[in-house]
Design a protein around this motif. Sequence first.
Motif, PDB file in Angstrom:
ATOM      1  N   GLN A  44       0.842  -1.186   0.000  1.00  0.00           N
ATOM      2  CA  GLN A  44       0.000   0.000   0.000  1.00  0.00           C
ATOM      3  C   GLN A  44       0.881   1.242   0.000  1.00  0.00           C
ATOM      4  O   GLN A  44       2.040   1.200   0.437  1.00  0.00           O
ATOM      5  N   ARG A  45       0.317   2.338  -0.477  1.00  0.00           N
ATOM      6  CA  ARG A  45       1.038   3.611  -0.438  1.00  0.00           C
ATOM      7  C   ARG A  45       1.196   4.082   1.010  1.00  0.00           C
ATOM      8  O   ARG A  45       0.316   3.884   1.834  1.00  0.00           O
ATOM      9  N   ARG A  46       2.328   4.733   1.275  1.00  0.00           N
ATOM     10  CA  ARG A  46       2.606   5.306   2.589  1.00  0.00           C
ATOM     11  C   ARG A  46       3.085   6.739   2.411  1.00  0.00           C
ATOM     12  O   ARG A  46       3.354   7.178   1.288  1.00  0.00           O
ATOM     13  N   ALA A  47       3.225   7.442   3.507  1.00  0.00           N
ATOM     14  CA  ALA A  47       3.716   8.818   3.446  1.00  0.00           C
ATOM     15  C   ALA A  47       5.184   8.822   3.024  1.00  0.00           C
ATOM     16  O   ALA A  47       5.974   7.975   3.461  1.00  0.00           O
ATOM     17  N   ALA A  48       5.547   9.772   2.160  1.00  0.00           N
ATOM     18  CA  ALA A  48       6.939   9.894   1.720  1.00  0.00           C
ATOM     19  C   ALA A  48       7.822  10.340   2.880  1.00  0.00           C
ATOM     20  O   ALA A  48       7.406  11.130   3.733  1.00  0.00           O
ATOM     21  N   ARG A  49       9.050   9.830   2.922  1.00  0.00           N
ATOM     22  CA  ARG A  49       9.992  10.191   3.973  1.00  0.00           C
ATOM     23  C   ARG A  49      11.028  11.199   3.503  1.00  0.00           C
ATOM     24  O   ARG A  49      11.898  11.597   4.289  1.00  0.00           O
ATOM     25  N   ILE A  50      10.959  11.582   2.242  1.00  0.00           N
ATOM     26  CA  ILE A  50      11.978  12.457   1.672  1.00  0.00           C
ATOM     27  C   ILE A  50      11.329  13.318   0.590  1.00  0.00           C
ATOM     28  O   ILE A  50      10.385  12.874  -0.077  1.00  0.00           O
ATOM     29  N   ARG A  51      11.793  14.543   0.449  1.00  0.00           N
ATOM     30  CA  ARG A  51      11.239  15.421  -0.580  1.00  0.00           C
ATOM     31  C   ARG A  51      11.633  14.926  -1.967  1.00  0.00           C
ATOM     32  O   ARG A  51      12.751  14.413  -2.155  1.00  0.00           O
ATOM     33  N   PRO A  52      10.739  15.085  -2.955  1.00  0.00           N
ATOM     34  CA  PRO A  52      11.030  14.586  -4.304  1.00  0.00           C
ATOM     35  C   PRO A  52      12.332  15.122  -4.896  1.00  0.00           C
ATOM     36  O   PRO A  52      13.064  14.381  -5.564  1.00  0.00           O
ATOM     37  N   ALA A  53      12.653  16.420  -4.670  1.00  0.00           N
ATOM     38  CA  ALA A  53      13.880  16.989  -5.234  1.00  0.00           C
ATOM     39  C   ALA A  53      15.116  16.347  -4.606  1.00  0.00           C
ATOM     40  O   ALA A  53      16.107  16.061  -5.301  1.00  0.00           O
ATOM     41  N   VAL A  54      15.062  16.114  -3.303  1.00  0.00           N
ATOM     42  CA  VAL A  54      16.191  15.460  -2.617  1.00  0.00           C
ATOM     43  C   VAL A  54      16.343  14.031  -3.127  1.00  0.00           C
ATOM     44  O   VAL A  54      17.464  13.549  -3.360  1.00  0.00           O
ATOM     45  N   PHE A  55      15.219  13.354  -3.292  1.00  0.00           N
ATOM     46  CA  PHE A  55      15.241  11.987  -3.825  1.00  0.00           C
ATOM     47  C   PHE A  55      15.860  11.968  -5.225  1.00  0.00           C
ATOM     48  O   PHE A  55      16.700  11.107  -5.530  1.00  0.00           O
ATOM     49  N   ALA A  56      15.463  12.925  -6.066  1.00  0.00           N
ATOM     50  CA  ALA A  56      15.955  12.965  -7.446  1.00  0.00           C
ATOM     51  C   ALA A  56      17.465  13.151  -7.488  1.00  0.00           C
ATOM     52  O   ALA A  56      18.166  12.446  -8.221  1.00  0.00           O
ATOM     53  N   PHE A  57      17.983  14.090  -6.710  1.00  0.00           N
ATOM     54  CA  PHE A  57      19.418  14.372  -6.744  1.00  0.00           C
ATOM     55  C   PHE A  57      20.235  13.250  -6.098  1.00  0.00           C
ATOM     56  O   PHE A  57      21.274  12.839  -6.631  1.00  0.00           O
ATOM     57  N   SER A  58      19.777  12.760  -4.936  1.00  0.00           N
ATOM     58  CA  SER A  58      20.566  11.755  -4.224  1.00  0.00           C
ATOM     59  C   SER A  58      20.505  10.391  -4.904  1.00  0.00           C
ATOM     60  O   SER A  58      21.538   9.822  -5.275  1.00  0.00           O
ATOM     61  N   LEU A  59      19.296   9.872  -5.108  1.00  0.00           N
ATOM     62  CA  LEU A  59      19.174   8.538  -5.708  1.00  0.00           C
ATOM     63  C   LEU A  59      19.508   8.573  -7.197  1.00  0.00           C
ATOM     64  O   LEU A  59      20.137   7.646  -7.716  1.00  0.00           O
ATOM     65  N   GLY A  60      19.089   9.637  -7.893  1.00  0.00           N
ATOM     66  CA  GLY A  60      19.433   9.746  -9.311  1.00  0.00           C
ATOM     67  C   GLY A  60      20.936   9.806  -9.525  1.00  0.00           C
ATOM     68  O   GLY A  60      21.466   9.176 -10.442  1.00  0.00           O
ATOM     69  N   GLY A  61      21.608  10.555  -8.659  1.00  0.00           N
ATOM     70  CA  GLY A  61      23.060  10.657  -8.788  1.00  0.00           C
ATOM     71  C   GLY A  61      23.764   9.342  -8.519  1.00  0.00           C
ATOM     72  O   GLY A  61      24.611   8.892  -9.299  1.00  0.00           O
ATOM     73  N   VAL A  62      23.392   8.690  -7.419  1.00  0.00           N
ATOM     74  CA  VAL A  62      24.079   7.460  -7.014  1.00  0.00           C
ATOM     75  C   VAL A  62      23.712   6.285  -7.930  1.00  0.00           C
ATOM     76  O   VAL A  62      24.590   5.593  -8.470  1.00  0.00           O
ATOM     77  N   LEU A  63      22.416   6.047  -8.126  1.00  0.00           N
ATOM     78  CA  LEU A  63      22.005   4.884  -8.905  1.00  0.00           C
ATOM     79  C   LEU A  63      22.199   5.086 -10.399  1.00  0.00           C
ATOM     80  O   LEU A  63      22.429   4.115 -11.135  1.00  0.00           O
TER      81      LEU A  63
END
Length: 244
Positions: free
Chosen positions: A120-139
């Motif tokens: 099920q969907r849950r509340a996000a733990r991180i802002r979308p912009a932070v997710f984009a830069f951190s996970l996008g950069g690393v992965l």
Amino acid sequence: MYAMLFAAGLVAGLVDAMAGGGGLISVPVLLWAGLPPQIALGTNKLQSSCGTALAAWRYGRAGLLRWRELRLGLCVTFFSAVLGTLAVTRMGADLLRQIIPALLIGLAVWFWLQPELGLQRRAARIRPAVFAFSLGGVLGFYDGFFGPGTGSFWTLACVVLLGLDLRAATGHTKAMNLASNLASLAVFAASANIRYDVGVVMIAGQLIGARLGSGLVIAHGARFIRPIFLAVVVGLAARLLWEK
């Protein structure tokens, strides 16, 4: 040989559209067919990009992707993957080959011990912009540099950090995988590391497999994805350990 490559593309596209890890099937077949490692990797990116594009498009049509919200993550992932692919052409990936199996096994065990995670969907733990830069950069960099398990890491990150259910996380993963695949493909194409005749045969199978796999995910949802996701993660870890 072409019949075997077509079949490998179909199965890889099916698996990849549902849970990632299609390279577990396609790369060994390309190497077995006699392609040098760099050309095998480049050809794999060509055929997998086509299957990933079709799966992402179908997930978008089913309402699982909001492309405008994904733009930042797609851009970060694309350019990070370019850097990763350029890096791997200049150095080996031996250290990652040692570390990643343990991470994948740990991921599978942790996910298995939490049977409700991703249903099920849950509340996000991180802002979308932070997710984009951190996970996008690393992965993004990781997918360009080494690759195995990228889809699994993306899926888990989407579930845990963005609060998505497994079905939406699978769609998000395909979009990000498409960005990194296209980035790596551009680098391999520029360095003439692609066998286009082999790629075209596998693309035909990939498109059929991607259509079937994405259709199953859209129709059956998170409970259908969960065991496939776990099986793919364990399979990736086993393959990497076998290659040591």
